[in-house]
Design a protein around this motif. Structure first.
Motif, PDB file in Angstrom:
ATOM      1  N   MET A 111      -4.526  -9.604   6.938  1.00 54.52           N
ATOM      2  CA  MET A 111      -4.938  -8.698   6.208  1.00 54.52           C
ATOM      3  C   MET A 111      -3.329  -7.865   5.688  1.00 54.52           C
ATOM      4  N   PRO A 112      -2.585  -8.553   5.467  1.00 58.09           N
ATOM      5  CA  PRO A 112      -0.376  -7.840   5.403  1.00 58.09           C
ATOM      6  C   PRO A 112      -0.929  -6.735   4.183  1.00 58.09           C
ATOM      7  N   GLY A 113       0.152  -5.888   4.829  1.00 56.31           N
ATOM      8  CA  GLY A 113       0.286  -4.263   4.577  1.00 56.31           C
ATOM      9  C   GLY A 113      -0.913  -3.516   5.062  1.00 56.31           C
ATOM     10  N   LEU A 114      -2.225  -3.854   5.738  1.00 53.33           N
ATOM     11  CA  LEU A 114      -3.075  -2.920   6.745  1.00 53.33           C
ATOM     12  C   LEU A 114      -3.613  -3.179   7.616  1.00 53.33           C
ATOM     13  N   LEU A 115      -3.191  -1.708   7.676  1.00 54.42           N
ATOM     14  CA  LEU A 115      -4.128  -1.207   9.852  1.00 54.42           C
ATOM     15  C   LEU A 115      -4.964  -1.102   9.913  1.00 54.42           C
ATOM     16  N   LEU A 164      -6.586  10.624   5.755  1.00 49.23           N
ATOM     17  CA  LEU A 164      -6.635   9.322   4.970  1.00 49.23           C
ATOM     18  C   LEU A 164      -7.500   8.276   3.892  1.00 49.23           C
ATOM     19  N   ARG A 165      -8.126   9.364   3.946  1.00 46.12           N
ATOM     20  CA  ARG A 165      -8.596   8.679   2.319  1.00 46.12           C
ATOM     21  C   ARG A 165      -7.917   8.191   1.719  1.00 46.12           C
ATOM     22  N   SER A 166      -7.609   8.393   0.708  1.00 44.05           N
ATOM     23  CA  SER A 166      -7.356   8.053  -0.659  1.00 44.05           C
ATOM     24  C   SER A 166      -5.993   6.569   0.094  1.00 44.05           C
ATOM     25  N   LYS A 171     -13.763   0.265   5.864  1.00 47.33           N
ATOM     26  CA  LYS A 171     -14.445   1.024   6.382  1.00 47.33           C
ATOM     27  C   LYS A 171     -13.147   1.476   7.243  1.00 47.33           C
ATOM     28  N   GLU A 172     -12.452   0.840   8.242  1.00 44.00           N
ATOM     29  CA  GLU A 172     -11.366   1.228   9.449  1.00 44.00           C
ATOM     30  C   GLU A 172     -10.323   0.502   8.754  1.00 44.00           C
ATOM     31  N   PHE A 173     -10.046   0.570   7.356  1.00 47.38           N
ATOM     32  CA  PHE A 173      -8.724  -0.324   7.033  1.00 47.38           C
ATOM     33  C   PHE A 173      -8.294   0.368   6.091  1.00 47.38           C
ATOM     34  N   PHE A 174      -6.458   0.675   6.633  1.00 47.85           N
ATOM     35  CA  PHE A 174      -5.846   1.891   5.277  1.00 47.85           C
ATOM     36  C   PHE A 174      -4.495   1.330   4.936  1.00 47.85           C
ATOM     37  N   ARG A 175      -4.113   0.982   4.335  1.00 47.71           N
ATOM     38  CA  ARG A 175      -2.813   0.452   3.626  1.00 47.71           C
ATOM     39  C   ARG A 175      -1.567   1.694   3.422  1.00 47.71           C
ATOM     40  N   LEU A 176      -0.809   1.646   4.262  1.00 49.84           N
ATOM     41  CA  LEU A 176       0.203   2.458   4.414  1.00 49.84           C
ATOM     42  C   LEU A 176       1.166   2.150   5.680  1.00 49.84           C
ATOM     43  N   SER A 177       1.978   2.732   6.245  1.00 54.11           N
ATOM     44  CA  SER A 177       3.262   2.059   6.841  1.00 54.11           C
ATOM     45  C   SER A 177       2.361   2.962   8.408  1.00 54.11           C
TER      46      SER A 177
END
Length: 401
Positions: A111-115, A164-166, A171-177
Motif C-alpha cells: 500500500m505505497p503512500g498509505l499509512l 484527517l478525513r480529507s 477505514k483507518e488508512f490515510f494518504r499523507l507523510s
C-alpha cells in the motif's frame, strides 16, 4: 544484545524493583502492560520509576536448567522516555487507567503512500502481528511510530481520524507523510488532554534541569552509564587496533652488547667432546622493567622494579643464575655489569626490555637492534618516563578515533 529476535514495546512503567543477578550485575525489573522486563546493568540505580511512559526494544530468553522459564531482557540503549513521571506527582499512581493505550502508525509495502493510524490497549507489536496475519495481506505491516497515552486512547484516535478525513483512503488508512501523521496525533493528544501535554513538556524540562543540577540524579546516572558504554566500546576498539596492541602488549628493546658470531655457543659437537673439548662458555643477560601487585597491610599496590636475569654456560656446564632486582635503572645497570664482569664467559649478550605500558611517552623508534651505549638508553628512558602500569593507565588517546 544476542541473536534472539528483537521486539519492541511501549507503555507505562509499574512495579519497579531491583536485585543482584547471579552474574553479579544489577537486575532492574519493571512491568509494562502486565508483562515483566529487566535491565541487566552494572549501575545499582534503577533507570526508571513507576509512571514513566517509555518505548524500548527487548529480547525473550530462556533460563537453562530443569525448568525452561522465559524472561524478557530490555535493551537500555534503545530506551526512550516519552513522558517522565515527576517525583511527588499525586496523579502518578493513577496514570495507568483502563483506557490508557498507544496510538500507532503502520505501513505496508503493498500500500505505497498509505499509512494506518490506530490505537491498541496492548503491545503495539502484537497488534501489528495480528494485522499482518490477516488473510489477503501478502506483505506484513511495519510499525513506523508509537505514542503512549495515559487515557482516552480511543477518543484520541477518533479525533485524529476526524482531523484527517480529507486524507482518508479507507477505514483507518490515510494518504499523507509520516511526519504529517505524527503531527496530527500530537495535535489530537493536546486537544483531548491539554494538561497531559503540558505535564509531558514540563516533565521533560524538569528532567533536563535535574541533569544539569546534579550528576547523581537517576536520569543523570543513566546518561553517564550510556557515556561509559560508549567509552568502553571506543577503548575496546583501540585495544584491538594496531596502535593499541603496540601500546599495551609490545616492549621497547635495546642491545648493549651482542654475541660474537665467530665464537661458538652451547654444547660442543659429540666428536669434539670425545677428545676432551669443553662446551664453550657464554652468557645471555636481560635487564627488564616490570610491575607486579603486592599486598601491603589491607590494600594492594603495584610495585615496579628492574629485574636482571641470566642464562648461559659456566666452565662447560649450563647455568641459570638467581635473578637480581634493583629499584632504579642506574642500580640495575651497575648490578648487571658487575655480574657480567665476574662470569667466565667472554661471549655474551646484554639486552634491556621495557614494556610500552610502563612508558608514559613511548616512541616507536626508541629501541635498537645494534649495540648502543648505556648513556643513550638512560637519556631515552628519561625522555619517555618510567611509570607503574597502573599509573600510566590503559586508555585510548583523546584524539584517537
Amino acid at each position: 544484545m544476542s541473536r534472539e529476535k528483537v521486539l519492541e514495546t511501549s507503555g507505562i512503567v509499574s512495579e519497579c524493583s531491583s536485585r543482584v543477578a547471579k552474574s553479579g550485575s544489577h537486575a532492574h525489573g519493571f512491568e509494562v502492560r502486565g508483562k515483566k522486563y529487566s535491565f541487566f546493568i552494572d549501575d545499582p540505580l534503577h533507570p526508571l520509576i513507576d509512571g514513566d511512559m517509555v518505548r524500548f526494544s527487548y529480547q525473550t530468553r530462556t533460563l537453562r536448567g530443569r525448568y525452561k522459564r522465559q524472561y524478557h531482557v530490555a535493551d537500555l540503549a534503545t530506551l526512550v522516555i516519552d513522558a517522565p513521571a515527576v517525583a511527588g506527582d499525586s496523579s502518578r499512581e493513577t496514570r495507568a487507567t483502563s483506557d490508557a493505550g498507544t496510538i500507532y502508525i503502520a505501513s505496508n509495502a503493498d500500500m505505497p503512500g498509505l499509512l494506518k493510524i490506530g490505537y491498541t490497549m496492548r503491545d503495539p507489536g502484537t497488534r501489528i502481528a495480528e494485522l499482518s496475519a490477516v488473510t489477503g495481506v501478502p506483505n506484513p505491516f511495519r510499525l513506523e511510530w508509537t505514542m503512549p497515552v495515559e487515557r482516552s486512547a480511543k477518543e484520541i484516535e477518533g479525533l485524529v481520524h476526524s482531523n484527517l478525513r480529507s486524507k482518508r483512503a479507507g477505514k483507518e488508512f490515510f494518504r499523507l507523510s509520516l511526519q504529517a501523521a505524527q503531527e496530527a496525533c500530537r495535535t489530537a493528544y493536546l486537544a483531548v488532554h491539554p494538561e497531559g501535554a503540558k505535564r509531558l513538556d514540563e516533565g521533560l524540562a524538569e528532567r533536563a534541569a535535574e541533569m544539569a543540577r546534579a550528576r547523581e540524579t537517576r536520569d543523570a546516572r543513566l546518561l553517564a552509564w550510556n557515556a561509559e558504554q560508549d567509552e568502553n566500546k571506543r577503548l575496546k576498539a583501540w585495544r584491538q587496533s594496531k596502535d593499541g596492541r603496540w601500546r599495551l602488549q609490545e616492549s621497547t628493546h635495546w642491545l648493549i652488547e651482542d654475541f660474537d658470531p665467530s665464537m661458538g655457543r652451547g654444547q660442543a659437537p659429540f666428536h669434539l667432546r670425545l677428545i676432551g673439548r669443553r662446551n664453550p662458555d657464554f652468557l645471555e643477560m636481560q635487564i627488564s622493567f616490570g610491575s607486579e601487585w603486592v599486598i601491603r597491610g589491607d590494600h594492594r599496590e603495584q610495585l615496579s622494579q628492574w629485574r636482571i636475569s641470566a642464562f648461559g654456560w659456566r666452565h662447560g656446564e649450563p647455568c641459570s643464575e638467581e635473578p637480581l632486582r634493583a629499584d632504579t635503572w642506574p642500580e640495575a645497570l651497575k648490578k648487571a655489569m658487575a655480574f657480567a664482569a665476574h662470569h667466565p664467559a667472554t661471549n655474551r649478550r646484554v639486552t634491556v626490555v621495557v614494556p610500552n605500558a610502563n612508558l608514559r611517552h613511548p616512541q616507536r623508534d626508541a629501541g635498537s637492534v645494534t649495540p648502543v651505549a648505556p648513556e643513550l638508553i638512560t637519556e631515552a628512558l628519561d625522555q619517555m618516563e618510567l611509570v607503574p602500569e597502573a599509573e600510566n593507565g590503559a586508555r585510548a588517546p583523546d584524539d584517537w578515533q
